[in-house]
Enzyme design. Structure first.
Site, PDB file in Angstrom:
ATOM      1  N   LYS A   1      41.477  34.490  29.355  1.00 20.67           N
ATOM      2  CA  LYS A   1      42.241  34.043  30.525  1.00 20.67           C
ATOM      3  C   LYS A   1      43.499  33.297  30.098  1.00 20.67           C
ATOM      4  O   LYS A   1      44.519  33.356  30.785  1.00 20.67           O
ATOM      5  CB  LYS A   1      41.364  33.157  31.430  1.00 20.67           C
ATOM      6  CG  LYS A   1      40.395  33.980  32.258  1.00 20.67           C
ATOM      7  CD  LYS A   1      40.220  33.399  33.637  1.00 20.67           C
ATOM      8  CE  LYS A   1      39.914  34.438  34.684  1.00 20.67           C
ATOM      9  NZ  LYS A   1      38.598  34.932  34.822  1.00 20.67           N
TER      10      LYS A   1
ATOM     11  N   LYS B   1      36.478  44.804  32.277  1.00 18.67           N
ATOM     12  CA  LYS B   1      35.698  44.607  33.506  1.00 18.67           C
ATOM     13  C   LYS B   1      36.623  44.565  34.722  1.00 18.67           C
ATOM     14  O   LYS B   1      37.788  44.212  34.598  1.00 18.67           O
ATOM     15  CB  LYS B   1      34.846  43.335  33.415  1.00 18.67           C
ATOM     16  CG  LYS B   1      35.543  42.052  33.791  1.00 18.67           C
ATOM     17  CD  LYS B   1      34.524  40.925  33.897  1.00 18.67           C
ATOM     18  CE  LYS B   1      35.138  39.693  34.548  1.00 18.67           C
ATOM     19  NZ  LYS B   1      35.232  39.753  36.014  1.00 18.67           N
TER      20      LYS B   1
ATOM     21  N   LYS C   1      38.605  40.188  40.085  1.00 18.68           N
ATOM     22  CA  LYS C   1      39.312  39.968  41.348  1.00 18.68           C
ATOM     23  C   LYS C   1      40.699  39.385  41.121  1.00 18.68           C
ATOM     24  O   LYS C   1      41.587  39.574  41.932  1.00 18.68           O
ATOM     25  CB  LYS C   1      38.491  39.108  42.304  1.00 18.68           C
ATOM     26  CG  LYS C   1      38.228  37.688  41.888  1.00 18.68           C
ATOM     27  CD  LYS C   1      37.568  36.949  43.047  1.00 18.68           C
ATOM     28  CE  LYS C   1      36.343  36.182  42.626  1.00 18.68           C
ATOM     29  NZ  LYS C   1      36.600  35.144  41.602  1.00 18.68           N
TER      30      LYS C   1
END
Ligand code: ATP
Ligand code: MG
Length: 341
Positions: free
Chosen positions: A117, A207, A210
């Site tokens: 991230k 993956k 969202k």
């Protein structure tokens, strides 16, 4: 009474990856164990801005998050089912600070999601992003939750929570925290062979997330069903020319078979057999597009039928419960630390 607990951030619209990896297992467990277990499905709203979000939409998104839990099948009449916002239960942050001081920096630095991230959000890597797995440990340990249904990406964080619990129990009091079950036990409890990881539609080695900026990579629970069907039809597959379930060499087409099996509640093996040796990817894609668009239409109709008043009522009940339980645990921790007699 044992506690089963999970939460889904409301930073963006949840995806079918969240639905299949987290909502669905939790709803099934609530049906199976709801008569004799606490089912805590909370909204981790304080986790939501560990990566940048649009704060003007945030409150409404949180309320919608609760509607999604109800629409997915949580029975709000069951007194053992508790829905609450993390931000309305101050013990989460208080325990998180305490746990921070008993979490070696090196151990927290090994979290792969932080590495991924912080790569993705290079200009906004905050202390909050680094620290969020410790807040997640507090979310779990405050309620003595043994089972925490999660997708595959979150199991490293669960392992961190287990390590923190073991360390604190050894140092202070053997039964201070209930030790959350290991990944293998959790997966068995969810009746799965392994933890779920729904893939991105455009980059199936990754993956589905969202927070991805690429709308085509994900199907959100609020997507127009027809638009969602189109995304499936144009999902990235491969040029092998034959349908096989092989997540390493043919992750795109395998991901579609997995989605089909989960939404239709069929054994994956049966879906694989249906398409064994088939060379036309279009047929499988049409089937999955149809399944997903029907699911979305039905789900969205259910969401539209839930009022804000219903949500407020459910939250008031859940938050009263969560404050009572978490304050008791916090006080036990404060006692062993010497903060309280
Ligand atoms: P973000 O990109 O904002 O981190 P996310 O899609 O990863 O979003 P989270 O809120 O981090 O969603 O995770 C909520 C739950 O959904 C967790 O239990 C997580 O393991 C699960 N989950 C997330 N993505 C997937 C996926 N692709 N497949 C299966 N489960 C998933
Ligand atoms: Mg995530």
């Amino acid at each position: 009474m044992q506690t089963i607990l999970t939460g889904i951030r409301t930073n963006e619209e949840p995806t079918i990856g969240n639905f299949l990896g987290s909502y669905l297992p939790m709803i099934r467990l609530s049906h199976e164990h709801g008569a004799n277990s606490n089912i805590n499905m909370f909204i981790p709203d304080l986790h939501s801005f560990t990566t940048p979000i649009d704060h003007s939409k945030f409150y409404d998104q949180t309320i919608k998050g609760v509607k999604y839990y109800i629409a997915a099948g949580l029975d709000t009449d069951n007194p053992n089912i508790h829905i609450y916002r993390q931000s309305r239960v101050p013990a989460h942050c208080e325990l998180a600070w305490i746990l921070d001081c008993f979490t070696p920096f090196g151990e927290a630095s090994r979290m792969t999601q932080f590495k991924e991230k912080s790569e993705e959000h290079k200009d906004s890597v905050t202390v909050g992003l680094f620290n969020y797995p410790v807040l997640m440990a507090a979310d779990i340990l405050l309620y003595d939750a043994k089972y925490v249904p999660l997708g595959e990406d979150q199991f490293q964080h669960l392992e961190l929570a287990r390590n923190i619990a073991i360390r604190m129990n050894n140092k202070f009091k053997e039964d201070l925290f209930t030790l959350p079950a290991s990944e293998a036990e959790q997966v068995k409890f969810m009746h799965l062979e392994k933890a779920l990881r729904i893939r991105s539609l455009t980059e199936p080695t990754k993956k589905m997330s969202k927070s991805s900026k690429n709308e085509k990579s994900k199907i959100s629970l609020s997507d127009d069903p027809k638009a969602a069907a189109k995304k499936i039809m144009s999902a990235t597959t491969d040029s092998e020319g034959v349908i096989r379930f092989d997540m390493i060499n043919q992750p795109g087409i395998s991901n579609l078979m997995l989605i089909e099996a989960l939404f239709t509640n069929r054994e994956l093996q049966d879906v694989i057999s249906d398409y064994a040796g088939e060379t036309r990817y279009g047929e499988l894609k049409s089937k999955v597009a149809d399944t997903v668009s029907h699911f979305l239409a039905d789900f969205q109709e259910k969401v539209a039928g839930i009022t804000d008043e219903q949500v407020e009522e459910v939250l008031a009940k859940g938050e009263a419960y969560a404050n009572e339980v978490s304050n008791q645990k916090l006080q036990q921790v404060q006692k062993v630390l010497g903060l309280r007699k």
